[in-house]
Design a protein around this motif. Structure first.
Motif, PDB file in Angstrom:
ATOM      1  N   PHE A 112      59.993  42.778  22.975  1.00  0.00           N
ATOM      2  CA  PHE A 112      59.131  41.943  22.132  1.00  0.00           C
ATOM      3  C   PHE A 112      58.494  42.729  20.990  1.00  0.00           C
ATOM      4  CE2 PHE A 112      54.984  39.743  21.369  1.00  0.00           C
ATOM      5  CZ  PHE A 112      55.516  38.565  20.869  1.00  0.00           C
ATOM      6  N   SER A 113      57.920  43.907  21.283  1.00  0.00           N
ATOM      7  CA  SER A 113      57.162  44.665  20.279  1.00  0.00           C
ATOM      8  C   SER A 113      57.603  46.117  20.254  1.00  0.00           C
ATOM      9  CB  SER A 113      55.666  44.575  20.599  1.00  0.00           C
ATOM     10  OG  SER A 113      54.924  45.508  19.844  1.00  0.00           O
ATOM     11  N   VAL A 114      57.780  46.634  19.011  1.00  0.00           N
ATOM     12  CA  VAL A 114      58.101  48.057  18.825  1.00  0.00           C
ATOM     13  C   VAL A 114      57.236  48.558  17.672  1.00  0.00           C
ATOM     14  CG1 VAL A 114      59.891  49.786  18.442  1.00  0.00           C
ATOM     15  CG2 VAL A 114      60.499  47.578  19.460  1.00  0.00           C
ATOM     16  N   GLU A 115      56.359  49.533  17.950  1.00  0.00           N
ATOM     17  CA  GLU A 115      55.469  50.044  16.902  1.00  0.00           C
ATOM     18  C   GLU A 115      55.321  51.556  17.004  1.00  0.00           C
ATOM     19  OE1 GLU A 115      51.662  48.340  16.031  1.00  0.00           O
ATOM     20  OE2 GLU A 115      52.222  46.395  16.892  1.00  0.00           O
ATOM     21  N   LEU A 116      55.138  52.187  15.828  1.00  0.00           N
ATOM     22  CA  LEU A 116      54.723  53.587  15.797  1.00  0.00           C
ATOM     23  C   LEU A 116      53.251  53.617  16.176  1.00  0.00           C
ATOM     24  CD1 LEU A 116      56.242  54.835  12.421  1.00  0.00           C
ATOM     25  CD2 LEU A 116      56.950  55.507  14.675  1.00  0.00           C
ATOM     26  N   PHE A 160      50.156  51.272   6.852  1.00  0.00           N
ATOM     27  CA  PHE A 160      49.849  51.772   5.517  1.00  0.00           C
ATOM     28  C   PHE A 160      49.097  53.073   5.574  1.00  0.00           C
ATOM     29  CE2 PHE A 160      49.096  47.270   4.252  1.00  0.00           C
ATOM     30  CZ  PHE A 160      50.302  47.181   3.645  1.00  0.00           C
ATOM     31  N   GLY A 161      49.400  53.972   4.649  1.00  0.00           N
ATOM     32  CA  GLY A 161      48.565  55.131   4.415  1.00  0.00           C
ATOM     33  C   GLY A 161      48.471  56.067   5.595  1.00  0.00           C
ATOM     34  N   GLU A 162      49.198  55.786   6.667  1.00  0.00           N
ATOM     35  CA  GLU A 162      49.141  56.628   7.867  1.00  0.00           C
ATOM     36  C   GLU A 162      50.014  57.845   7.622  1.00  0.00           C
ATOM     37  OE1 GLU A 162      47.362  57.194  11.538  1.00  0.00           O
ATOM     38  OE2 GLU A 162      47.149  55.444  10.273  1.00  0.00           O
ATOM     39  N   LYS A 163      49.491  59.028   7.936  1.00  0.00           N
ATOM     40  CA  LYS A 163      50.263  60.252   7.751  1.00  0.00           C
ATOM     41  C   LYS A 163      51.010  60.551   9.051  1.00  0.00           C
ATOM     42  CE  LYS A 163      48.025  63.697   5.765  1.00  0.00           C
ATOM     43  NZ  LYS A 163      46.924  64.634   5.500  1.00  0.00           N
ATOM     44  N   TYR A 164      52.317  60.439   9.031  1.00  0.00           N
ATOM     45  CA  TYR A 164      53.130  60.702  10.222  1.00  0.00           C
ATOM     46  C   TYR A 164      53.800  62.063  10.096  1.00  0.00           C
ATOM     47  CZ  TYR A 164      52.670  55.696  11.170  1.00  0.00           C
ATOM     48  OH  TYR A 164      52.180  54.448  11.425  1.00  0.00           O
ATOM     49  N   GLY A 165      53.870  62.776  11.205  1.00  0.00           N
ATOM     50  CA  GLY A 165      54.619  64.022  11.216  1.00  0.00           C
ATOM     51  C   GLY A 165      56.091  63.730  11.417  1.00  0.00           C
ATOM     52  N   GLU A 166      56.883  64.769  11.577  1.00  0.00           N
ATOM     53  CA  GLU A 166      58.321  64.574  11.785  1.00  0.00           C
ATOM     54  C   GLU A 166      58.589  63.923  13.143  1.00  0.00           C
ATOM     55  OE1 GLU A 166      61.313  64.669  10.149  1.00  0.00           O
ATOM     56  OE2 GLU A 166      59.814  64.609   8.571  1.00  0.00           O
ATOM     57  N   SER A 167      57.748  64.286  14.147  1.00  0.00           N
ATOM     58  CA  SER A 167      57.895  63.687  15.473  1.00  0.00           C
ATOM     59  C   SER A 167      56.820  62.619  15.644  1.00  0.00           C
ATOM     60  CB  SER A 167      57.744  64.761  16.555  1.00  0.00           C
ATOM     61  OG  SER A 167      57.840  64.190  17.842  1.00  0.00           O
ATOM     62  N   VAL A 168      57.233  61.417  16.068  1.00  0.00           N
ATOM     63  CA  VAL A 168      56.282  60.313  16.208  1.00  0.00           C
ATOM     64  C   VAL A 168      56.446  59.666  17.578  1.00  0.00           C
ATOM     65  CG1 VAL A 168      56.170  59.806  13.744  1.00  0.00           C
ATOM     66  CG2 VAL A 168      57.903  58.688  15.149  1.00  0.00           C
ATOM     67  N   ARG A 169      55.428  58.908  17.981  1.00  0.00           N
ATOM     68  CA  ARG A 169      55.473  58.169  19.241  1.00  0.00           C
ATOM     69  C   ARG A 169      55.778  56.707  18.944  1.00  0.00           C
ATOM     70  NH1 ARG A 169      53.226  60.456  23.756  1.00  0.00           N
ATOM     71  NH2 ARG A 169      52.395  58.475  24.528  1.00  0.00           N
ATOM     72  N   VAL A 170      56.713  56.165  19.665  1.00  0.00           N
ATOM     73  CA  VAL A 170      57.097  54.762  19.508  1.00  0.00           C
ATOM     74  C   VAL A 170      56.759  54.024  20.802  1.00  0.00           C
ATOM     75  CG1 VAL A 170      59.008  53.138  19.140  1.00  0.00           C
ATOM     76  CG2 VAL A 170      58.931  55.309  17.869  1.00  0.00           C
ATOM     77  N   VAL A 171      55.936  52.982  20.685  1.00  0.00           N
ATOM     78  CA  VAL A 171      55.511  52.204  21.848  1.00  0.00           C
ATOM     79  C   VAL A 171      56.286  50.889  21.878  1.00  0.00           C
ATOM     80  CG1 VAL A 171      53.565  51.075  22.990  1.00  0.00           C
ATOM     81  CG2 VAL A 171      53.209  53.235  21.770  1.00  0.00           C
ATOM     82  N   LYS A 172      57.045  50.690  22.961  1.00  0.00           N
ATOM     83  CA  LYS A 172      57.847  49.471  23.117  1.00  0.00           C
ATOM     84  C   LYS A 172      57.275  48.634  24.262  1.00  0.00           C
ATOM     85  CE  LYS A 172      62.197  51.685  21.674  1.00  0.00           C
ATOM     86  NZ  LYS A 172      63.588  51.990  22.077  1.00  0.00           N
TER      87      LYS A 172
END
Length: 880
Positions: free
Chosen positions: A663-667, A647-659
């Protein structure tokens, strides 16, 4: 003219300004970022303040947005007319030191007349009284006759907000025709009726106000324009109000269907219909931005809107819960412009449903309290409920004033509404005094705001813990400096840093910054406005200067332990969603080297079985030693991959995705371990509720968990030594000791009773008769209050019917006890009042029931006087 829909107009506006070289930015969250002056975003310009003030560099000098907004100033009046709602969308085009009046005026005219197709003959511009430049553009370049350009004063056409940037405005009004007018022959632009409606406001930010009415010309002049999307739709669709534009009318029709009524047939019902439609929309958007119902701040605004809508549902006779159902309509109508609504749908509906349940309980409780207040008024012969009582219902039970007024009117009571307003005003004054002192930006004024906006820091610490860079800024706690010397506290800013600054719940890196000339201990790392990273700490030795090339060394142990806890929160979130359901969303987190804390949306306490399942699942994934892989991709690609966003997180056009395996995939922009096996183990310490619909888990991993077990083991062996047993026999030993303790306690009470009896001796001969009632007042030595009560029961039994008062001095303090039999009570004797009358003589106070009372005191010298007064007090009681 084509009657474009709201979603079409939004798209047309953004695409038009993109064609004029503007960057179209997504709407910012309704939750203000680094702005304490606002509760909720209420204009298109509000989230862009840092760009206007130069504290941050904008992504482009020309920007266009459609910003979701909430107006909270007069909630109690929303719905009474069709003019205003709490939720609205603000179209805007902005220039940060690029174009100015000429382009802004030309483009606003071009969009309204050529793109939307409004008739030029029905458009009327206004300018600030002294703004000849804007008048000339409208008159000579656009070709509007002078008599159709209106000059207004400061109140209407000059924008300013205390100290800071300000400037004149040029508004554009649209003539909707006589059917919307007041009928007066002098009706024109500026009239209070609905004929001439303002659709566009160009603000020319060209001055700086010093706060004392002195204006200087800004070097960088800005454009801030705003146009209410719903207002534009009212004009384009030729409807009477914002409630009847296509999207809002579709929602209103759903409310009408639930209530079995039609809009604009009954004005009283129309008020309720408008309130429900507007408030449900606001609530839906607020919850999508992570705002949860609460009793303070923006959470209270949400709760108030939600409950007002629910109550008006009752007024309309809508059966059962209905807010979540209407929210589905809001989401369907608005998801084109705001896809986050669909993404957060499950949680939005759950929060609405739970809060509506709570209101059902709260309103019933409030009705019961109000009924008690009515009875008190009736007994006193009063007809007006006090303002403080009305405010108590409002503030404590969420009971709106108009409901209180309505219920009491039916029973010929009134409410002191002025008193209610005074109580409300007092509360607001307290809230304002509690608010932080802020500057124009609404942020605390600090030394960091003196740093030039052009200075930035780049984080390079994902793959390294040591890095060389150049110092760009040094500060003490009060000012920018060129150097820091031995013992000074301050902040170091460099061009590139491996230090992670506190963000997203992950706490900062610590370490050292050093060069040949000195060493600086980094105690905290913080993010500053404008993409700067501050390393806060103290100079341990030597000196550092601006321009020095330094080596930055992150504490490896702290980073690794923090990474273990951070990676564990990702596993925990997935495990919670697996065990509890997909409604679980992260509502906050805290991870440092020692522990982790994870807040999540869930609407009941977890059972021991659920906690165990979550813990077991996390530990299972740790044992599987899943690879932790981080990839950079676009935001859209990340969402397609199923990555969880916050919520409310300001993301740029390029983001990091941690897998973490499959089991888990999150920005996530934080730091992590390379494999889950590094975490070692995971243990949940507690699961508690922290707010309505929000739970909190506290847990440990790795070294933190080992330290916890070592501490538990130390306490265990300390207990074993104290109990003189072995770990295996400790429970049995404790049970045995407790049994012995219980037996000794019982024996002790018997002995104390015997001692008290022997201390009092044969006192029955001291009993006197007062007005036909036996009174015994005696003194005993060293007996506590429990002993006095037991002794009092025995003496009362021996006395038969009468009054017993016993006093004792123990460790310099006085214990007083009075007991009165039923027969003596019937004659007027009262133990509580008797104790009150004599306790003052021993320097104390107390009271109790008619049959038994007690008191303490600090003056043993007064005991004899107190006992002597007993007969006198009893005589007075009986004579009454």
């Amino acid at each position: 003219m084509k009657k474009y829909g709201v979603n079409e107009l939004r798209k047309m506006f953004l695409e038009f300004f993109e064609s004029k070289g503007h960057l179209a930015m997504k709407s910012f969250s309704l939750v203000p970022h680094n702005d304490n002056s606002l509760l909720l975003i209420n204009s298109g310009m509000a989230p862009l303040k840092p760009y206007f003030t130069g504290q941050e560099i904008p992504p482009r000098r020309r920007v266009t947005t459609c910003q979701k907004c909430i107006r909270t100033g007069d909630i109690e009046n929303i719905g009474k007319t069709a003019r205003h709602g709490t939720f609205f969308e603000m179209l805007g085009n902005f220039s940060f030191g690029d174009y100015f009046k000429t382009e802004a005026i030309h483009w606003s005219w071009e969009f309204l007349t050529e793109v939307v197709g409004l008739s030029p003959d029905r458009l009327y511009p206004s300018v600030y009284l002294e703004d000849d430049e804007a008048f000339e553009i409208w008159n000579k370049e656009i070709g509007i006759p002078g008599e159709r350009i209106f000059r207004f004063g400061k109140e209407d056409n000059f924008w300013e907000h205390g100290a800071g940037p300000c400037g004149p405005c040029s508004e554009i009004y649209y003539d909707r025709g006589e059917k919307y007018g007041c009928g007066r022959p002098d009706c024109t632009v500026g009239c209070e009726c609905d004929r001439y409606i303002e659709v566009w406001n160009n603000v020319f930010t060209q001055f700086e106000n010093d706060g004392h009415g002195n204006y200087t010309e800004l070097v960088q002049k800005n454009i801030d324009t705003g146009m209410g999307l719903e207002r534009l739709a009212v004009v384009v669709q030729d409807v009477d109000s914002l409630f009847t534009v296509d999207t809002n009318k579709a929602l209103l029709d759903e409310v009408c269907a639930l209530a079995g009524t039609r809009y604009q047939e009954d004005e009283k019902k129309d008020v309720s219909l408008r309130i429900i439609a507007d408030h449900v929309k606001s609530c839906t958007f607020m919850i999508s931005d992570g705002i949860m119902p609460s009793n303070e701040g923006r959470g209270y605004v949400l709760r108030r809107l939600l409950r007002r809508a629910a109550r008006h549902g009752r007024i309309l006779g809508i059966e059962g819960k209905f807010l979540a159902g209407l929210s589905k309509t809001v989401i369907a109508l608005s998801k084109d412009g705001y896809p986050e609504l669909e993404e957060k749908k499950a949680m939005i509906l759950k929060v609405l449903s739970e809060e509506e349940d709570k209101f059902g309980k709260t309103i019933n409780q409030g009705l019961a309290i109000l009924s008690d207040m009515e009875q008190v008024m009736a007994r006193k012969g009063e007809t007006v409920l006090s303002g403080s009582d009305a405010f108590k219902l409002y503030d404590t039970y969420g009971f709106p004033l108009d409901l209180t007024v309505e219920i009491l009117e039916e029973k010929n009571f009134k409410v002191d509404e002025e008193g209610f307003k005074a109580a409300m005003k007092e509360q607001r004054m307290k809230a304002q005094k509690a608010r932080k002192t802020t500057n124009y930006m609404g942020a605390d004024v600090t030394v960091y705001q003196s740093i030039p906006a052009s200075i930035t820091s780049k984080f390079v610490g994902y793959d390294r813990l040591v890095h060389d860079s150049v110092i760009s800024v040094l500060t003490t706690e009060e000012e920018l400096v060129e150097a820091l010397t031995d013992g000074q506290r301050g902040t170091v800013i460099v061009d590139e840093t491996p230090f992670y600054g506190t963000m997203g719940g992950q706490q900062a890196d610590i370490g050292v910054i050093c060069c040949d000339g000195g060493t600086f201990k980094v105690e905290d790392t913080i993010h500053l406005q404008g993409g700067k990273v501050g390393h806060v700490g103290v100079m341990e030795a030597g000196m550092l200067k601006v321009g020095d090339k330094v080596t930055l060394k992150v504490c490896e142990k702290n980073r690794l332990s923090t990474g273990k806890n951070h990676s564990a929160t990702h596993l925990l979130q997935k495990a919670l969603r697996t065990v509890l359901g997909d409604h679980v969303e992260q509502a906050g987190s805290y991870v440092d080297a020692g522990r982790l804390r994870f807040d999540f949306t869930h609407f009941s306490a977890m059972t021991p079985d659920e906690i165990q399942k979550v813990e077991d699942l996390v530990n299972e994934k740790i044992r599987e030693n899943l690879a932790v892989v981080t990839e950079e991709m676009t935001l859209e690609e990340a969402k397609k991959s199923g990555a969880m966003a916050l919520f409310g997180e300001k993301y740029g056009e390029s983001v990091r995705v941690v897998k973490m395996g499959d089991f888990s995939v999150e920005l996530c922009g934080g730091t992590h371990v390379n494999d889950t096996g590094v975490i070692t183990a995971f243990k949940i310490l507690s699961e508690t509720g922290i707010a309505a619909g929000v739970r909190r888990i506290e847990a440990l991993t790795g070294e933190g968990l080992m330290a916890y077990y070592e501490d538990v083991e130390r306490q265990l062996y300390e207990a074993v030594r104290t109990a003189k047993t072995t770990p295996g026999e400790l429970v049995h030993r404790i049970e045995s000791l407790l049994g012995e303790l219980k037996a000794l306690s019982a024996e002790n009470e018997k002995l104390k009773s015997k001692l008290a009896n022997s201390a009092v001796g044969d006192v029955m001969s001291q009993a006197v008769e007062v007005e036909g009632v036996k009174v015994l007042a005696v003194r005993v030595a060293d007996v506590d209050m429990n002993g006095l009560r037991n002794l009092g029961d025995q003496l009362k039994e021996k006395l038969g019917e009468g009054v017993v008062v016993i006093a004792s001095s123990q460790d310099g303090k006085v214990n007083l006890m009075a007991a009165v039999t039923d027969g003596a009570q019937k004659k007027g004797a009262h133990a509580g009042n008797l104790i009150k009358a004599i306790a003052g003589l021993v320097g104390g106070g107390g009271g109790g029931r008619p049959g038994m009372a007690q008191a303490g005191g600090r003056n043993p010298e007064g005991i004899d006087g107190a006992l002597a007064k007993v007969a006198e007090v009893v005589a007075e009681q009986i004579k009454k």
